[in-house]
Design an enzyme around this catalytic site. Sequence first.
Site, mmCIF file in Angstrom:
data_model
loop_
_atom_site.group_PDB
_atom_site.id
_atom_site.type_symbol
_atom_site.label_atom_id
_atom_site.label_comp_id
_atom_site.label_asym_id
_atom_site.label_seq_id
_atom_site.Cartn_x
_atom_site.Cartn_y
_atom_site.Cartn_z
ATOM 1 N N GLY A 122 44.020 28.415 -14.534
ATOM 2 C CA GLY A 122 45.446 29.053 -14.743
ATOM 3 C C GLY A 122 46.412 28.802 -15.762
ATOM 4 O O GLY A 122 45.966 29.419 -16.695
ATOM 5 N N GLY B 36 51.724 26.107 -10.883
ATOM 6 C CA GLY B 36 50.317 26.448 -10.305
ATOM 7 C C GLY B 36 50.256 25.464 -9.041
ATOM 8 O O GLY B 36 51.125 25.385 -8.269
ATOM 9 N N VAL B 37 49.092 25.226 -9.106
ATOM 10 C CA VAL B 37 48.396 24.457 -7.766
ATOM 11 C C VAL B 37 49.218 23.229 -7.440
ATOM 12 O O VAL B 37 49.625 22.914 -6.526
ATOM 13 C CB VAL B 37 46.985 24.057 -8.241
ATOM 14 C CG1 VAL B 37 46.427 22.845 -7.154
ATOM 15 C CG2 VAL B 37 45.943 25.132 -7.938
ATOM 16 N N ASP B 38 49.673 22.583 -8.866
ATOM 17 C CA ASP B 38 50.203 21.363 -8.996
ATOM 18 C C ASP B 38 51.582 21.549 -8.102
ATOM 19 O O ASP B 38 51.988 20.653 -7.229
ATOM 20 C CB ASP B 38 50.516 20.916 -10.144
ATOM 21 C CG ASP B 38 50.996 19.544 -10.362
ATOM 22 O OD1 ASP B 38 50.786 18.596 -9.484
ATOM 23 O OD2 ASP B 38 51.047 19.025 -11.615
ATOM 24 N N ILE C 197 45.012 26.644 -1.659
ATOM 25 C CA ILE C 197 44.515 24.971 -1.374
ATOM 26 C C ILE C 197 45.314 24.335 -0.615
ATOM 27 O O ILE C 197 44.924 23.241 0.133
ATOM 28 C CB ILE C 197 44.189 24.520 -2.778
ATOM 29 C CG1 ILE C 197 43.477 23.081 -2.575
ATOM 30 C CG2 ILE C 197 45.442 24.254 -3.732
ATOM 31 C CD1 ILE C 197 42.036 23.205 -3.379
ATOM 32 N N TYR D 92 46.298 26.539 -17.739
ATOM 33 C CA TYR D 92 45.421 26.295 -18.943
ATOM 34 C C TYR D 92 44.562 27.082 -19.484
ATOM 35 O O TYR D 92 43.805 26.710 -20.437
ATOM 36 C CB TYR D 92 44.805 24.600 -18.606
ATOM 37 C CG TYR D 92 45.744 23.572 -18.463
ATOM 38 C CD1 TYR D 92 46.874 23.634 -18.795
ATOM 39 C CD2 TYR D 92 45.352 22.257 -18.207
ATOM 40 C CE1 TYR D 92 47.930 22.538 -18.615
ATOM 41 C CE2 TYR D 92 46.102 21.278 -17.892
ATOM 42 C CZ TYR D 92 47.361 21.251 -18.434
ATOM 43 O OH TYR D 92 48.130 20.254 -18.195
ATOM 44 N N SER E 206 41.859 24.341 -14.236
ATOM 45 C CA SER E 206 41.917 24.720 -15.654
ATOM 46 C C SER E 206 41.835 26.364 -15.866
ATOM 47 O O SER E 206 42.409 26.827 -17.091
ATOM 48 C CB SER E 206 40.865 24.284 -16.743
ATOM 49 O OG SER E 206 41.157 23.053 -17.059
ATOM 50 N N ASN F 40 48.688 17.585 -14.345
ATOM 51 C CA ASN F 40 48.990 17.341 -15.734
ATOM 52 C C ASN F 40 49.092 15.879 -16.009
ATOM 53 O O ASN F 40 49.052 15.011 -15.039
ATOM 54 C CB ASN F 40 49.913 18.195 -16.510
ATOM 55 C CG ASN F 40 51.524 17.791 -15.838
ATOM 56 O OD1 ASN F 40 51.689 16.707 -15.993
ATOM 57 N ND2 ASN F 40 52.173 18.831 -15.414
HETATM 58 P P1 ADP Z 1 45.468 24.663 -14.464
HETATM 59 O O1 ADP Z 1 46.979 24.108 -15.133
HETATM 60 O O2 ADP Z 1 44.542 23.579 -14.501
HETATM 61 O O3 ADP Z 1 45.268 25.650 -15.359
HETATM 62 P P2 ADP Z 1 46.668 26.043 -12.275
HETATM 63 O O4 ADP Z 1 47.180 25.510 -11.258
HETATM 64 O O5 ADP Z 1 47.584 26.868 -13.376
HETATM 65 O O6 ADP Z 1 45.913 25.075 -13.004
HETATM 66 O O7 ADP Z 1 45.498 26.919 -12.027
HETATM 67 C C1 ADP Z 1 44.282 26.752 -11.473
HETATM 68 C C2 ADP Z 1 43.601 27.709 -10.793
HETATM 69 O O8 ADP Z 1 44.216 27.866 -9.291
HETATM 70 C C3 ADP Z 1 43.965 29.424 -11.087
HETATM 71 O O9 ADP Z 1 42.825 30.134 -10.812
HETATM 72 C C4 ADP Z 1 44.977 29.482 -10.303
HETATM 73 O O10 ADP Z 1 45.071 31.294 -10.092
HETATM 74 C C5 ADP Z 1 44.625 29.081 -9.051
HETATM 75 N N1 ADP Z 1 45.815 28.700 -7.978
HETATM 76 C C6 ADP Z 1 47.170 28.903 -8.261
HETATM 77 N N2 ADP Z 1 47.946 28.391 -6.981
HETATM 78 C C7 ADP Z 1 46.942 28.052 -6.340
HETATM 79 C C8 ADP Z 1 46.834 27.767 -4.877
HETATM 80 N N3 ADP Z 1 48.174 27.463 -3.959
HETATM 81 N N4 ADP Z 1 45.658 27.587 -4.247
HETATM 82 C C9 ADP Z 1 44.712 27.609 -4.822
HETATM 83 N N5 ADP Z 1 44.650 28.017 -6.339
HETATM 84 C C10 ADP Z 1 45.697 28.363 -6.713
#
Ligand code: ADP
Length: 171
Positions: free
Chosen positions: A125, A33-35, A12, A127, A123, A25
């Site tokens: 990942g 993760g994404v954050d 992303i 979550y 959610s 969060n």
């Molecule tokens: P949540 O806490 O809402 O579950 P996460 O960030 O842990 O969020 O994960 C949400 C989704 O994003 C998961 O499918 C995870 O594999 C994916 N993810 C993790 N890093 C990235 C990234 N850099 N780009 C896109 N998707 C990602």
Amino acid sequence: MVLQIELVQGDITAQEADAIVNAANSSLLGGGGVDGAIHRKGGPAILAACRSLRASHYGRGLATGQAVATTAGNLRARWVVHTVGPVWSGTEDRSELLRSCYATSLRVADELGAQTIAFPLISAGIYGWPVADAARQALTVLRASTPEHLVEARLVLFGAETYRIAAEQAG
Ligand code: ADP
């Protein structure tokens, strides 16, 4: 405007879009993760904006299902839209909150005048939401949406397996 929906496999933080959605969060102060990836690549301007929003509007944190926009810092985007997904529960149906993340993020981006928006699979990942259902909820909202400015919504799936499962849901 009918929203064009695209599924892509990728990161992303590498996307070029007017708005990039962060699976944040409620603290708005960063996480994994994404954050974590968004803050690392986007730089300190995003965290600074989050801190000031936290102080001015969200003393108790951003509620699950809600969304708020900040600068996108060094990302190839104008805005990051932070939304808080629900933690998966095996006993309680929290899917309305998950759909609300997509609906609210779309509304926030549309009100800013964004034409393109990229979503992670919220959610699904840390979550713990099952990928197939997370993708189904996302697609339900994206397909039903009738924004004013947005023309394209991209669902960015991390890894080949997640992409395959999501693409299966898209049919
Ligand atoms: P949540 O806490 O809402 O579950 P996460 O960030 O842990 O969020 O994960 C949400 C989704 O994003 C998961 O499918 C995870 O594999 C994916 N993810 C993790 N890093 C990235 C990234 N850099 N780009 C896109 N998707 C990602």
